[in-house]
Design an enzyme around this catalytic site. Structure first.
Site, PDB file in Angstrom:
ATOM      1  N   HIS A  80      -2.877   4.500  -2.487  1.00 33.67           N
ATOM      2  CA  HIS A  80      -1.748   4.334  -3.418  1.00 33.67           C
ATOM      3  C   HIS A  80      -0.908   5.594  -3.586  1.00 33.67           C
ATOM      4  CE1 HIS A  80      -3.094   0.352  -5.534  1.00 33.67           C
ATOM      5  NE2 HIS A  80      -2.916   0.250  -4.232  1.00 33.67           N
ATOM      6  N   ASP A 139      -3.162   0.798   3.274  1.00 29.37           N
ATOM      7  CA  ASP A 139      -3.172  -0.250   2.228  1.00 29.37           C
ATOM      8  C   ASP A 139      -1.796  -0.888   2.132  1.00 29.37           C
ATOM      9  OD1 ASP A 139      -3.537  -1.825   0.062  1.00 29.37           O
ATOM     10  OD2 ASP A 139      -3.567  -0.203  -1.384  1.00 29.37           O
ATOM     11  N   HIS A 170      -1.797  -8.284   3.281  1.00 26.67           N
ATOM     12  CA  HIS A 170      -0.581  -8.199   2.462  1.00 26.67           C
ATOM     13  C   HIS A 170       0.436  -7.219   3.011  1.00 26.67           C
ATOM     14  CE1 HIS A 170      -1.268  -4.528  -0.028  1.00 26.67           C
ATOM     15  NE2 HIS A 170      -2.521  -4.875  -0.037  1.00 26.67           N
ATOM     16  N   GLU A 199       0.975  -8.405  -3.324  1.00 25.06           N
ATOM     17  CA  GLU A 199      -0.457  -8.295  -3.635  1.00 25.06           C
ATOM     18  C   GLU A 199      -0.653  -7.241  -4.709  1.00 25.06           C
ATOM     19  OE1 GLU A 199      -4.659  -6.606  -2.837  1.00 25.06           O
ATOM     20  OE2 GLU A 199      -2.732  -5.675  -3.148  1.00 25.06           O
TER      21      GLU A 199
HETATM   22  C1  NAG Z   1      -6.146  -3.955   0.622  1.00 22.15           C
HETATM   23  O1  NAG Z   1      -7.151  -4.809   1.152  1.00 22.15           O
HETATM   24  C2  NAG Z   1      -8.449  -4.713   0.587  1.00 22.15           C
HETATM   25  C3  NAG Z   1      -9.427  -5.559   1.335  1.00 22.15           C
HETATM   26  O2  NAG Z   1      -9.181  -6.896   1.168  1.00 22.15           O
HETATM   27  C4  NAG Z   1      -8.362  -5.124  -0.803  1.00 22.15           C
HETATM   28  O3  NAG Z   1      -9.619  -5.039  -1.427  1.00 22.15           O
HETATM   29  C5  NAG Z   1      -7.377  -4.253  -1.476  1.00 22.15           C
HETATM   30  O4  NAG Z   1      -7.230  -4.745  -2.765  1.00 22.15           O
HETATM   31  C6  NAG Z   1      -6.013  -4.244  -0.807  1.00 22.15           C
HETATM   32  N1  NAG Z   1      -5.147  -3.258  -1.380  1.00 22.15           N
HETATM   33  C7  NAG Z   1      -4.567  -3.384  -2.556  1.00 22.15           C
HETATM   34  C8  NAG Z   1      -3.737  -2.274  -3.033  1.00 22.15           C
HETATM   35  O5  NAG Z   1      -4.678  -4.362  -3.196  1.00 22.15           O
END
Ligand code: NAG
Ligand code: NAG
Ligand code: NAG
Ligand code: NAG
Length: 500
Positions: free
Chosen positions: A425, A265, A253, A297
């Site tokens: 975050h 992230d 994402h 995402e």
């Molecule tokens: C970033 O990627 C991981 C692995 O797929 C995922 O679990 C995580 O939710 C993602 N980050 C966010 C903030 O969603």
């Protein structure tokens, strides 16, 4: 000599251009993934966040610039590149207030979801957590219920209070930190509608419980909001070569949370895909590879859900599997792999195909002399939408705000008792937050799986039996944020706020 050289060179060049690229092989593809390039991209992405108020959240200039930056780097001669726009309907709170006995509270937050309106009625305090019908006395009918956060989702408290006849709900926090609470959808709790509600800070909530006692006080709860429809986009790049009827998708994402630059992230997944996509151009593939960079995402997997809920059935049938890469460079990392066969964490999503993908990653780490552990295959990342339409999925995740155990420290080093990513975050999730050694390994795990399946899907359950896909949406229908769908589980934790 010089003259001869000049004469020979064009001939050689045309010979080289004419030679077909060799079929991709894992070790050759992995060999052209460079730490220095991953590091350079992390710096570039961090600079995008830095010159855009420290964030790359969807809808912000930092996110649009991220999309332009990704597109500029995808070799157009090798990939068909498409920008898939879609709309998101955001809830904007206009006025959220809780007034009790003429005094307006100061630590008030609005819920996302629930009706838009104002209620005035006596406020009564509900003992327990308001999760069960039996928590509510018959006398709550026509009143505003005051309940404590904890033990069940906010939506459940709202539904149970409403079913008991309450006309409004105030939930007060059980810890001093602030949050953005979400109700989810009423049908999850067997009601057709929620009641008007607002969220109150811990200190004021505790004082109010004291003041109300077993009696009641006149109160007004206001929850006024409007919807703002905003646009964002996914980027989809598919190899021109390879069988277009057997496509391997790889997703990461592109958005960060509003609070930070999001370089681990999931800038790390975004960057790894750019570098692997570039490296792949030196090779040919038997099966097409489709890199997907998902938007939004962080607001509930919206980009990937948009893609999978609007894809025509005939197109979904061409996708062999989906690989998901999110947080590939956590500073206190662990190498965790989605438990696709459900052998460690029972999962409704487990399947033969997802189990084979899991094994591919297990084998990669083993061959690289590294440990790996399974992590919940619970649909809480961008692979969820693919599972919903019957496409097997898998991937690697290096840990979010969860705490490393002693046992994991033995396997992966780092520090037990500390989060995998203390900057999860947060504003400090910048280029210096990454473990670049782990990052290289993560990018190579992506290269390995794509090389393997780009060569051959022999033994993989494909084509699948024809399936009628649901749920389907109209592409023009705006997506609705649902933070409850964020990353979750043993190595993730709860960033979502539907859960009390
Ligand atoms: C970033 O990627 C991981 C692995 O797929 C995922 O679990 C995580 O939710 C993602 N980050 C966010 C903030 O969603
Ligand atoms: C909704 O109703 C179903 C069927 O009666 C029940 O199984 C489920 O637990 C209920 N859900 C909630 C959240 O009350
Ligand atoms: C909520 O109510 C206010 C005031 O009545 C109104 O201006 C606003 O448009 C409403 N919002 C929605 C989403 O209906
Ligand atoms: C997004 O919404 C706008 C305004 O309502 C509309 O013009 C546009 O076509 C929508 N975009 C998509 C991709 O549905």
């Amino acid at each position: 000599m010089k003259t001869t050289g000049l004469l020979v060179l064009p001939a050689l060049a045309s010979l080289v251009a004419a030679a077909p690229a060799p079929l991709v092989e894992s070790n050759k593809l992995r060999r052209v993934i460079y730490r220095s390039e991953l590091q350079a991209r992390a710096k570039e992405l961090d600079n995008i966040a830095k010159r855009n108020k420290g964030t790359r959240a969807w809808g912000t200039p930092g996110h649009w610039e991220t999309l332009d930056w990704i597109e500029q780097q995808i070799p157009k001669e090798y990939y068909n590149v498409e920008r898939q726009y879609f709309n998101i309907s955001r809830t904007i709170h206009d006025e959220i207030s809780i007034t009790v006995d003429g005094v307006a509270a100061t630590q008030v937050n609005g819920f996302t979801g629930g009706p838009n309106g104002t209620v005035s009625a006596p406020l009564v305090a509900i003992p327990n957590f308001g999760c069960d019908a039996s928590d509510y006395p018959a006398t709550v009918a026509g009143k505003i219920a005051l309940v404590h956060r904890g033990n069940c989702n906010f939506g459940q408290k709202n539904a149970r209070a409403g079913t008991a006849g309450a006309v409004g709900l105030v939930v007060w926090n059980n810890d001093p930190t602030s949050l953005t609470p979400t109700l989810g959808t009423p049908d999850l709790y067997n009601v057709t509608e929620f009641i008007v509600s607002a969220f109150l800070g811990q200190a004021e909530g505790a004082a109010l419980v004291e003041k109300v006692g077993t009696g009641s006080l006149p109160a007004t709860v206001k929850a006024l909001f409007h919807y703002s429809v905003e646009s964002t986009a996914n980027i989809i790049a598919t190899t021109k070569g390879g069988n277009q009827n057997s496509i391997i998708t790889s997703g990461a994402h592109t958005d960060s949370v509003p609070a930070g630059p999001g370089i681990n992230d999931n800038g790390s997944g975004t960057i790894a895909q750019i570098e692997v996509a570039k490296a792949l151009t030196k090779f040919s593939v038997n099966n097409a590879i489709r890199f997907c960079w998902w938007a939004a995402e962080e607001d509930g997997l919206l980009g990937s859900e948009h893609y999978t809920s609007t894809i025509p059935e005939a197109e979904a049938a061409k996708i062999v599997m989906n690989l998901n890469f999110d947080m590939l460079a956590s500073p206190n990392y662990l190498y965790s792999i989605y438990d696709g066969d459900g052998s460690t964490f029972a999962s409704e999503y487990a399947s033969v195909g997802s189990g084979l993908i899991e094994q591919t990653f297990i084998d990669f780490f083993k061959a690289d002399g590294k440990s790996s552990v399974p992590t919940e295959f619970d649909g809480r990342s961008d692979y969820d939408g693919f599972l919903q339409v019957g496409i097997p999925a898998g991937g690697v995740f290096m840990g979010a705000e969860g705490i490393k155990t002693e046992e994991e420290q033995k396997l992966f080093g780092g520090t037990a008792g500390k989060p995998y990513d203390a900057c999860y975050h947060a504003a400090c999730d910048d280029e210096n937050n990454l473990d670049y050694g782990a990052f290289v390994t993560g990018a190579k795990s992506m290269a390995d799986a794509l090389a393997k399946y780009g060569r051959s899907i022999e033994g993989f359950p494909f084509p699948r039996p024809a399936a009628k896909l649901k749920p389907r949406r109209l592409a023009e229908e705006p997506m609705v944020p649902n933070r409850a769908k964020g990353k979750h589980g043993k190595h993730g934790g709860c960033s979502q706020t539907q859960e009390a």
